[in-house]
Design an enzyme around this catalytic site. Structure first.
Site, short mmCIF file in Angstrom:
data_model
loop_
_atom_site.label_atom_id
_atom_site.label_comp_id
_atom_site.label_asym_id
_atom_site.label_seq_id
_atom_site.Cartn_x
_atom_site.Cartn_y
_atom_site.Cartn_z
N LYS A 108 0.85 -1.19 0.00
CA LYS A 108 0.00 0.00 0.00
C LYS A 108 0.89 1.24 0.00
O LYS A 108 1.73 1.41 0.88
CB LYS A 108 -0.90 -0.03 1.24
CG LYS A 108 -1.73 1.22 1.41
CD LYS A 108 -2.77 1.04 2.49
CE LYS A 108 -3.50 2.33 2.77
NZ LYS A 108 -4.51 2.14 3.80
N LYS A 138 -2.27 -1.47 -3.74
CA LYS A 138 -3.13 -0.29 -3.65
C LYS A 138 -2.32 0.97 -3.77
O LYS A 138 -1.30 1.07 -3.08
CB LYS A 138 -3.84 -0.33 -2.30
CG LYS A 138 -4.75 0.82 -2.02
CD LYS A 138 -5.31 0.72 -0.64
CE LYS A 138 -6.07 1.99 -0.36
NZ LYS A 138 -6.50 2.08 1.01
C1 PBG Z 1 -7.10 2.95 5.86
C2 PBG Z 1 -7.57 2.96 4.45
C3 PBG Z 1 -7.46 4.03 3.54
C4 PBG Z 1 -8.05 3.58 2.35
C5 PBG Z 1 -8.52 2.29 2.58
N1 PBG Z 1 -8.20 1.93 3.87
C6 PBG Z 1 -6.93 5.40 3.72
C7 PBG Z 1 -5.49 5.62 3.87
O1 PBG Z 1 -4.69 4.70 3.95
O2 PBG Z 1 -5.09 6.78 3.92
C8 PBG Z 1 -8.15 4.38 1.08
C9 PBG Z 1 -9.17 3.94 0.11
C10 PBG Z 1 -9.45 4.86 -0.99
O3 PBG Z 1 -8.86 5.95 -1.19
O4 PBG Z 1 -10.34 4.51 -1.75
N2 PBG Z 1 -8.15 2.68 6.73
#
Ligand code: PBG
Length: 362
Positions: free
Chosen positions: A228, A281
């Site tokens: 991520k 992601k």
């Molecule tokens: C963290 C989480 C995030 C997203 C999914 N889970 C936010 C982050 O990491 O800042 C982002 C998902 C998206 O932008 O669609 N709980």
């Protein structure tokens, strides 16, 4: 070898950009005019016959935002067509998704305003919004929909970080693991089939696996947000979960988007710690990462088509600059073509409806 049809030409093993058997292919095939690539491009049925990738409803996972303290769904301005649900409207949405044969949802809870604290304790409250939503969806849908739960505390902390802070204001990795363990057990207890740690803490998969097993939830699966990135594409999501945090504040734990090889280490560690599924992601700007991870991972690989990726298509389509559904199909199919077995996307319902209406896939 990678199981994804159509990726074979690149994946012959060790040939770099060369096709395996390229020399034989060249020798055995005559060039133009004997060869005309266009022959396989008409009619439409021919394209269907030779298509290497097909986006299916069964590839899709729909995110669901469920907010405490509202009595009707609330639109999310930065994500046109998307809402924060009440528990009841979330259940109705899940019934609709299941009727379209969408196989899975991932639940994000948003506590009522004023209920956030430094430790994000409502994240593991048995009566918390996430737990109530998961319970209600499971009760209404039984086993006809896979229910996943995002496992993080940024929606529940008053500072908006994905972990607890040490006195210097840095996210404390190991203290956060103890909280993730409690959240995982509480989500499993309310009925989640899958918990999805998304905070990018080191050791989070192991901590969650051990906690689940110790609490008797050996069959609860873990989807790790393994690779991520600290992406600016999460912008609209912050509105969806009412989180305010400075851009770039997560760079101390999420990956630097200049690195691809590092993603392989993240995935390998998470699989070793017990991840049943892994995810990359965001998705579109990371197709190379999806490709590399998919060709090496021992477990199924998903991709998260994030809020910014969704919002950009919606915004341009609203202006009439692009054909929204066509671009959405092209993007999601590209993510699958890169090697993703499933895609988490805010477009899940509309794509399922689009395909159910008989629109062509290509
Ligand atoms: C963290 C989480 C995030 C997203 C999914 N889970 C936010 C982050 O990491 O800042 C982002 C998902 C998206 O932008 O669609 N709980």
């Amino acid at each position: 070898m990678n199981p994804h049809a159509g990726r074979g030409l690149q994946d012959g093993g060790g040939g770099g950009d060369k096709w395996p058997g390229e020399a034989g292919f060249r020798a055995g095939r005559r060039a133009f005019p004997a060869t005309r690539m266009r022959r396989l491009r008409t009619p439409a049925a021919m394209r269907e016959l030779v298509a290497e990738t097909r986006l299916e409803v069964s590839d899709l996972v729909a995110p669901l935002f469920v907010r405490d303290g509202i009595d009707s769904p609330a639109e999310i301005g930065s994500m046109p067509g998307y809402v924060q649900h009440t528990v009841d409207s979330a259940v109705a949405e899940c019934k609709h998704l299941a009727s379209l044969a969408v196989p899975a949802v991932i639940v994000f809870g948003v506590p009522a305003s004023g209920r956030k604290d430094p430790e994000g304790t409502t994240a593991f409250d048995p009566e918390g919004i996430t737990q109530r939503a998961i319970g209600a969806v499971r009760e209404a849908l039984g086993e006809s929909l896979v229910v996943m739960a995002d496992l993080c505390i940024d929606e529940y902390t008053d500072h908006g970080h994905c972990g607890v802070l040490d006195p210097s204001g840095t996210v404390d990795n190991d203290a956060t693991l103890e909280i993730y363990a409690k959240v995982a057990v509480s989500q499993a207890r309310s009925g989640a089939h899958v918990v999805a740690p998304s905070g990018m803490m080191d050791g989070q998969v192991r901590a969650v696996r051990e906690a689940l097993d110790a609490a008797g939830f050996a069959m609860t699966a873990i989807l790790s947000y393994a690779a991520k990135y600290a992406s600016a594409l999460y912008g609209p999501f912050r509105d969806a979960v009412d989180v305010t945090i400075a851009p770039g504040a997560r760079r101390g734990y999420q990956q630097d988007w200049r690195n691809a090889r590092e993603a392989l280490a993240e995935v390998a560690l998470d699989v070793a710690e017990g991840a049943d599924l892994v995810m990359v992601k965001p998705a579109l700007a990371y197709l190379d990462v999806i490709d590399r991870v998919a060709s090496r991972s021992a477990v199924p690989v998903g991709a998260y088509h994030v809020s910014g990726e969704y919002a950009m298509v919606k915004a341009a389509a609203e202006q009439g600059w692009i054909d929204g559904p066509a671009v959405m199909m092209e993007h999601l199919t590209a993510i699958k073509r890169a090697g993703a077995r499933f895609v988490v996307t805010y477009a899940a319902r509309e794509v399922a409806e689009f395909l159910a209406a008989g629109h062509p896939r290509g």
